[in-house]
Design a protein around this motif. Structure first.
Motif, PDB file in Angstrom:
ATOM      1  N   LYS A   1     -28.057  -1.145 -25.052  1.00  0.00           N
ATOM      2  CA  LYS A   1     -27.996  -0.963 -26.505  1.00  0.00           C
ATOM      3  C   LYS A   1     -26.720  -0.215 -26.900  1.00  0.00           C
ATOM      4  O   LYS A   1     -26.020  -0.599 -27.848  1.00  0.00           O
ATOM      5  N   ALA A   2     -26.417   0.859 -26.157  1.00  0.00           N
ATOM      6  CA  ALA A   2     -25.209   1.638 -26.454  1.00  0.00           C
ATOM      7  C   ALA A   2     -23.945   0.797 -26.262  1.00  0.00           C
ATOM      8  O   ALA A   2     -23.022   0.834 -27.086  1.00  0.00           O
ATOM      9  N   ILE A   3     -23.927   0.017 -25.178  1.00  0.00           N
ATOM     10  CA  ILE A   3     -22.770  -0.859 -24.929  1.00  0.00           C
ATOM     11  C   ILE A   3     -22.665  -1.918 -26.021  1.00  0.00           C
ATOM     12  O   ILE A   3     -21.571  -2.214 -26.522  1.00  0.00           O
ATOM     13  N   GLY A   4     -23.807  -2.483 -26.395  1.00  0.00           N
ATOM     14  CA  GLY A   4     -23.827  -3.515 -27.430  1.00  0.00           C
ATOM     15  C   GLY A   4     -23.313  -3.011 -28.763  1.00  0.00           C
ATOM     16  O   GLY A   4     -22.579  -3.727 -29.478  1.00  0.00           O
ATOM     17  N   GLU A   5     -23.671  -1.777 -29.123  1.00  0.00           N
ATOM     18  CA  GLU A   5     -23.212  -1.203 -30.391  1.00  0.00           C
ATOM     19  C   GLU A   5     -21.701  -1.000 -30.385  1.00  0.00           C
ATOM     20  O   GLU A   5     -21.014  -1.270 -31.372  1.00  0.00           O
TER      21      GLU A   5
END
Length: 202
Positions: free
Chosen positions: A59-63
């Motif tokens: 999720k953090a990478i995607g954001e």
């Protein structure tokens, strides 16, 4: 000379036969450590924790990647109208975001591996303790691991019978009922819900 040699051979044959008869048979057991670990509640809990951690990292990478993507599209759209100073500043920002995404991906991989090792270590210790206990209680000289690991040849290639398969003994020592596992494996998979019939077109 020939008679003396024959007499010596007879004596040695009798001696060897007596020695073998007095020597207890070596009891060598075998198991599959990966299979045992996969059946433990701790392993299922570990897998759940790893999946949660992976989802958080993804999720953090995607954001961050989404931020890069949006700013890159804006740069592509408006870059021609920017001054040299602003364009250089935007390109530097994009490069920084791209590097950040790559670093986050690398760090996520390392973080997952470290967490897996941290969670797996007490499980391996517990399984090893159970193997040691089963070996001593059942008179095994050795208990070998059938699985040599991913991409390797198994250590045991043939077993004439299940007599010395110590897997169920080890599972019991760990509090897992092998009979229950067999029942679960033999149980038919739940049937998929039937799709509602489609009404014929008029």
């Amino acid at each position: 000379m020939k008679q003396k040699l024959m007499a010596f051979m007879v004596v040695m044959t009798v001696f060897s036969t007596t020695l073998v008869a007095q020597t207890p048979l070596t009891k060598i057991g075998y198991t599959n450590v990966d299979f045992i670990i996969g059946k433990l509640p701790e392993a299922k809990k570990m897998q759940n924790e790893l999946e949660i951690t992976k989802a958080q990292l993804d999720k953090a990478i995607g954001e961050t990647y989404k931020e890069f993507q949006e700013k890159y599209e804006a740069y592509q759209k408006n870059g021609a109208n920017m001054t040299d100073v602003i364009r250089a500043d935007k390109e530097k920002e994009l490069q920084s975001l791209q590097t950040r995404v790559q670093e986050m991906q690398n760090n996520a991989q390392t973080s997952l591996q470290n967490k897996q090792q941290q969670l797996l270590e007490p499980i391996l210790t517990k399984v090893n303790d159970a193997i040691q206990a089963v070996g001593k209680e059942n008179g095994f000289l050795y208990i070998l691991n059938m699985d040599g690991g991913a991409g390797t040849t198994p250590i045991i290639l043939f077993a004439a019978s299940e007599e010395h398969n110590a897997t169920n003994l080890i599972l019991k020592k760990l509090g897992v009922d092998p009979d229950k596992l067999e029942e679960e494996a033999a149980a038919p998979a739940p049937a998929a819900p039937a799709k509602p019939a489609t009404a014929p077109k008029k």
